[in-house]
Scaffold this active site. Structure first.
Site, PDB file in Angstrom:
ATOM      1  N   PHE A   1      -2.934  37.112  -4.475  1.00  0.00           N
ATOM      2  CA  PHE A   1      -1.751  36.678  -3.715  1.00  0.00           C
ATOM      3  C   PHE A   1      -2.022  35.437  -2.877  1.00  0.00           C
ATOM      4  O   PHE A   1      -1.310  35.152  -1.916  1.00  0.00           O
ATOM      5  CB  PHE A   1      -1.217  37.815  -2.823  1.00  0.00           C
ATOM      6  CG  PHE A   1      -1.121  39.142  -3.520  1.00  0.00           C
ATOM      7  CD1 PHE A   1      -0.245  39.315  -4.570  1.00  0.00           C
ATOM      8  CD2 PHE A   1      -1.928  40.205  -3.145  1.00  0.00           C
ATOM      9  CE1 PHE A   1      -0.174  40.531  -5.237  1.00  0.00           C
ATOM     10  CE2 PHE A   1      -1.863  41.425  -3.807  1.00  0.00           C
ATOM     11  CZ  PHE A   1      -0.977  41.588  -4.843  1.00  0.00           C
TER      12      PHE A   1
ATOM     13  N   ILE B   1      10.877  33.765 -20.753  1.00  0.00           N
ATOM     14  CA  ILE B   1      10.012  34.867 -20.348  1.00  0.00           C
ATOM     15  C   ILE B   1       9.033  35.135 -21.490  1.00  0.00           C
ATOM     16  O   ILE B   1       9.427  35.445 -22.608  1.00  0.00           O
ATOM     17  CB  ILE B   1      10.865  36.124 -20.038  1.00  0.00           C
ATOM     18  CG1 ILE B   1      11.774  35.856 -18.825  1.00  0.00           C
ATOM     19  CG2 ILE B   1       9.976  37.336 -19.798  1.00  0.00           C
ATOM     20  CD1 ILE B   1      11.057  35.578 -17.526  1.00  0.00           C
ATOM     21  N   LEU B   2       7.748  35.007 -21.195  1.00  0.00           N
ATOM     22  CA  LEU B   2       6.737  35.128 -22.252  1.00  0.00           C
ATOM     23  C   LEU B   2       6.509  36.583 -22.640  1.00  0.00           C
ATOM     24  O   LEU B   2       6.243  36.884 -23.799  1.00  0.00           O
ATOM     25  CB  LEU B   2       5.417  34.498 -21.796  1.00  0.00           C
ATOM     26  CG  LEU B   2       5.480  32.999 -21.465  1.00  0.00           C
ATOM     27  CD1 LEU B   2       4.119  32.501 -21.002  1.00  0.00           C
ATOM     28  CD2 LEU B   2       5.968  32.185 -22.658  1.00  0.00           C
TER      29      LEU B   2
ATOM     30  N   PRO C   1       8.219  40.347 -21.442  1.00  0.00           N
ATOM     31  CA  PRO C   1       9.138  41.040 -20.538  1.00  0.00           C
ATOM     32  C   PRO C   1       8.471  42.144 -19.721  1.00  0.00           C
ATOM     33  O   PRO C   1       8.883  42.424 -18.595  1.00  0.00           O
ATOM     34  CB  PRO C   1      10.198  41.639 -21.468  1.00  0.00           C
ATOM     35  CG  PRO C   1       9.933  41.131 -22.818  1.00  0.00           C
ATOM     36  CD  PRO C   1       8.619  40.414 -22.842  1.00  0.00           C
TER      37      PRO C   1
ATOM     38  N   GLN D   1       5.676  41.542 -12.489  1.00  0.00           N
ATOM     39  CA  GLN D   1       5.474  40.483 -11.500  1.00  0.00           C
ATOM     40  C   GLN D   1       6.668  40.375 -10.556  1.00  0.00           C
ATOM     41  O   GLN D   1       6.519  40.246  -9.343  1.00  0.00           O
ATOM     42  CB  GLN D   1       5.259  39.131 -12.187  1.00  0.00           C
ATOM     43  CG  GLN D   1       3.856  38.916 -12.702  1.00  0.00           C
ATOM     44  CD  GLN D   1       2.890  38.695 -11.557  1.00  0.00           C
ATOM     45  OE1 GLN D   1       2.493  39.639 -10.868  1.00  0.00           O
ATOM     46  NE2 GLN D   1       2.515  37.473 -11.308  1.00  0.00           N
TER      47      GLN D   1
ATOM     48  N   GLU E   1       5.303  34.143  -7.927  1.00  0.00           N
ATOM     49  CA  GLU E   1       5.653  34.081  -6.515  1.00  0.00           C
ATOM     50  C   GLU E   1       7.134  34.211  -6.222  1.00  0.00           C
ATOM     51  O   GLU E   1       7.530  34.648  -5.143  1.00  0.00           O
ATOM     52  CB  GLU E   1       5.080  32.782  -5.918  1.00  0.00           C
ATOM     53  CG  GLU E   1       3.564  32.853  -5.953  1.00  0.00           C
ATOM     54  CD  GLU E   1       2.871  31.580  -5.542  1.00  0.00           C
ATOM     55  OE1 GLU E   1       2.686  31.389  -4.344  1.00  0.00           O
ATOM     56  OE2 GLU E   1       2.489  30.788  -6.427  1.00  0.00           O
TER      57      GLU E   1
HETATM   58 MO1  MOS Z   1      -0.575  31.890  -4.629  1.00  0.00          MO
HETATM   59  S1  MOS Z   1      -0.148  32.075  -2.661  1.00  0.00           S
HETATM   60  O1  MOS Z   1      -0.484  30.208  -4.866  1.00  0.00           O
HETATM   61  O2  MOS Z   1      -1.859  32.841  -5.058  1.00  0.00           O
END
Ligand code: MOS
Length: 753
Positions: free
Chosen positions: A258, A645-646, A648, A654, A720
């Site tokens: 993260f 979407i590669l 699903p 994610q 993200e």
């Molecule tokens: Mo991300 S915050 O660019 O792992």
């Protein structure tokens, strides 16, 4: 799905999903079985002969100097092999700070354990090595440190009063002005002008940071948990005065990053200590250690001011504010970035300031900037919608821009209005009563809220891939890239399979080792596009080699690379189906066991030519207890527009993971910083509250699925965007449920009483 795959990007293969089978399929995780069986070896699990275990002692003051440091009892404790402090640590250059050089990866530029100075409460002051972890932990507890304290900057209010512009915000200027937004705001008939606040956060990855390191003569081997293999190697080379080829970093599995799994002081200290004792060393941070020496998201205070006409169109969009930062890092939490691209307005004022605080260096955390910036911006839009009696989705439709409102560039791909429409229909938005506090079931007040999600498309420069085809038809793809749980290994096996025209079960994607061709960091949701671009480039190189090997006896004789395409485990003429030869046949005739090709990814020029972003619409339903103030998220839907979407299955995971983190951001998460001492007060998952199972309802995920014609494979990174917009969707739903507008996160029950 008619958009071309690779316009603006050198086409390599026809990645037509009707022709090839892998991209777009819900392939289960290729690394799943090894993880479930316990065979996946993480950084703290690598066994090395003769290994010592490390424990750290952390400073208890925020600023000053070590006055006395008594290590004698610790040195005499059972099993202790070394106590390292600034008095005996080897000389090391300070880490090169992120962004100062292409491969710099230091989270902070402070020297590590080189003198008696203390820069934050929690800075390591001693490291113990012992034969067992328990012995190391015990000996660390025996070290006595006293300090001479100096005045520290710990109060955000005080530091914010003389905040400064950072040199840059992710390479962009800290102030962007178009027109005179303050004057336009003052003249507007309708306005919202509010302050929003967000606290510090911890990444709280399930795997605490760890490294197992050893020196082999003048060569260094590091088993790390990292999302930046090549940057770590380059930066360590500078710190220890080595060449990059003297260092090898392995990181095949990472238990969540993260943004946190970068180069912090623990790897540097472990490597230094291993050098002193000439034995391998394992350092595994405790959860408390993670809070003390690895930074998280920083605190923000943001102003959003919207000046509007009665129809909701914007005369002024102002988004300004201040974040806490240190003088030894450069992570200003780019909260103004969403406002640069999301909505049309006549004038803009977007400004970021930083307040210097003596604390552990803050860092990137899942959608740095966008996650907390969208909380403020999307809350303010909800306030404006209510003030104007316009439905919040309709308001966003009215301010949808035709081109990027601040850069003037055309959007590469933007279907936000469609994402809202699809999400609204599926979520049942039409049933929402716009009058707050109008729906109640017993003690529970029920409301719905919506907010925009957005995250940039990035592709990092650099990166190379090597493809090796063997005569049994197997393809091995190697690149020093990263799998930290997001599905990279799986999605990239699919990408390689379609690039090469083979089934994904005949592809091995290898990653996590600096001995491979260099990768780019797993950051900024950029890795998917970065790897795909390198694999495509290597495929082009491979095709050229295969045509040479095929020679004159092949049905492919005389064809140029751009006349053929990989398909059916071989190469075929693009227009004449009969002109085809399998890889196995080409290699057999040439008498070769295998053929291998390597290529660098082309420079990512696509971002300068278009405004490239992902979008989404986040829909939330909450139930707020009228008596206790407790908030439960009862339904959630994310409707995303993130290119093709590669996979699903991994994509849904994610998006959901991002939304769950967003629910934590909205309702529970806060790293508490004691402004008297600079001490983090809740350095454990018992007191830092991430959402648990009962806090998370079923999360519905849908997408537009429209490929971006300007991105490799039409795909955007999706790691993200899921967290963005969530906190505002929750806050807006709480307002709809209760009539209460909460502008400081987390929205704990005390704020609703
Ligand atoms: Mo991300 S915050 O660019 O792992």
């Amino acid at each position: 799905m008619t958009a071309p795959d690779t316009v603006g990007y050198t086409p390599v293969t026809t990645l037509d999903p009707t022709k090839h089978g892998s991209i777009g399929n819900a392939l289960p995780r290729v690394d799943g079985p090894r993880k479930v069986r316990g065979e996946a070896r993480f950084a703290a699990e690598v066994p090395l002969d003769n290994m010592l275990y490390a424990a750290l002692v952390y400073s208890t003051i925020a600023r000053g100097r070590i006055a006395t440091l008594d290590t004698s009892t610790a040195e005499a404790a059972p099993g202790v092999a070394l106590v390292m402090t600034h008095r005996n640590a080897p000389a090391m250059a300070p880490p090169a700070l992120f962004f100062t050089e292409p491969l710099a990866g230091g989270a902070s530029s402070l020297p590590v354990m080189q003198d008696a100075a203390i820069h934050w409460n929690g800075e390591p002051v001693a490291l113990v090595l012992a034969e067992t972890q328990d012995q190391a932990d015990h000996a660390a507890s025996l070290i006595d440190v006293t300090y001479e304290t100096e005045p520290a900057s710990l109060s955000f209010d005080q530091a914010a009063a003389h905040a400064r512009h950072p040199d840059n915000v992710m390479g962009e200027p800290p102030l962007l002005e178009i027109g005179d937004a303050e004057a336009a705001l003052a003249a507007a008939t309708h306005k919202v002008d509010r302050i929003y606040e967000t606290p510090r956060h911890s990444h709280a990855a399930i795997e605490p940071h760890a490294a197992t390191v050893m020196w082999d003569g003048d060569k260094l081997i590091v088993h790390d948990a990292t999302q930046m293999l090549n940057a770590t190697r380059w930066t360590l080379a500078g710190i220890f005065g080595l060449r990059e080829d003297q260092i090898r970093i392995h990181s095949p599995f990472v238990g969540g990053g993260f943004g946190s799994k970068g180069l912090w002081s623990h790897q540097i200290l472990a490597i230094a200590a291993a050098k002193l004792v000439a034995r391998p060393v394992r350092i595994g941070l405790t959860r408390g250690g993670v809070f003390r020496i690895t930074g998280g998201r920083t605190t923000t205070r943001q102003r959003v001011a919207l000046g509007a006409r009665p129809d909701g169109t914007l005369a002024a969009l102002i988004h300004t504010g201040t974040v806490a930062m240190t003088t030894h890092n450069n992570c200003p939490e780019q909260f103004t970035f969403p406002a640069k691209h999301l909505y049309a307005a006549d004038s803009f004022r977007l400004e970021q300031r930083v307040a210097d605080i003596d604390m552990v260096a803050n860092t990137f955390m899942r959608a740095p900037g966008e996650s907390v910036g969208t909380f403020a911006l999307e809350s303010a839009l909800d306030e404006l919608a209510e003030a104007l009696s316009i439905d919040p989705i309709e308001l966003r439709r009215r301010i949808e821009p035709e081109k990027d409102p601040t850069s003037g560039l055309a959007f590469s791909s933007r279907h936000l209005v469609e994402a809202y429409a699809k999400g609204a229909e599926r979520f049942g938005w039409a049933s929402r009563n716009p009058v707050p506090r109008s729906r109640r079931e017993g003690e529970w007040l029920i409301g719905m809220g919506v907010a925009t999600a957005t995250y940039p498309y990035y592709r990092m420069p650099g990166g190379a891939a090597r493809i090796t085809l063997t005569k049994d038809g197997h393809a091995r793809v190697e690149m020093a890239s990263h799998e930290m749980g997001m599905g990279t290994a799986t999605a990239q096996a699919q990408v390689a399979a379609d690039c090469l025209g083979v089934a994904p079960e005949h592809v091995t994607f290898e990653y996590g080792d600096t001995a491979m061709p260099s990768g780019t960091l797993a950051g900024g949701s950029s890795q998917t596009a970065s790897i795909a671009a390198a694999v495509a480039a290597a495929t082009r190189e491979l095709v050229a080699q295969l045509l040479q090997l095929a020679g004159n006896a092949s049905p492919l004789a005389g064809l140029q690379p751009d006349q053929v395409e990989p398909r059916d485990a071989g190469l075929g003429h693009r227009e004449q189906p009969a002109r085809f030869e399998s890889y196995a046949s080409i290699l057999a005739r040439a008498g070769r066991e295998q053929v291998s090709a390597q290529a660098d990814a082309p420079m990512p020029t696509e971002m300068g030519e278009h405004s490239m972003h992902s979008y989404g619409a986040q829909f939330c339903e909450v139930r707020v207890n009228a008596i206790t103030g407790e908030t439960r998220v009862s339904r959630f839907l994310g409707s995303f527009d993130t290119g093709r979407i590669l996979n699903p299955l991994t994509a849904t995971s994610q998006f959901r993971g991002g939304i769950i983190m967003g629910i934590g951001l909205a309702l529970t998460e806060e790293t508490q910083f004691d402004e008297r001492s600079g001490r983090i007060m809740n350095p454990s998952l018992a007191e830092y509250h991430v959402p648990a199972h009962l806090d998370v309802p079923h999360i519905d995920i849908i997408w537009t699925g429209r490929p971006d014609p300007h991105a490799p494979l039409g795909a955007h990174g999706i790691g993200e965007i899921g967290i963005t917009g969530v906190a505002a969707a929750v806050a807006n739903a709480i307002h709809n449920a209760t009539g209460r507008r909460i502008r400081d996160l987390p929205i704990t029950l005390d704020k609703l009483l």
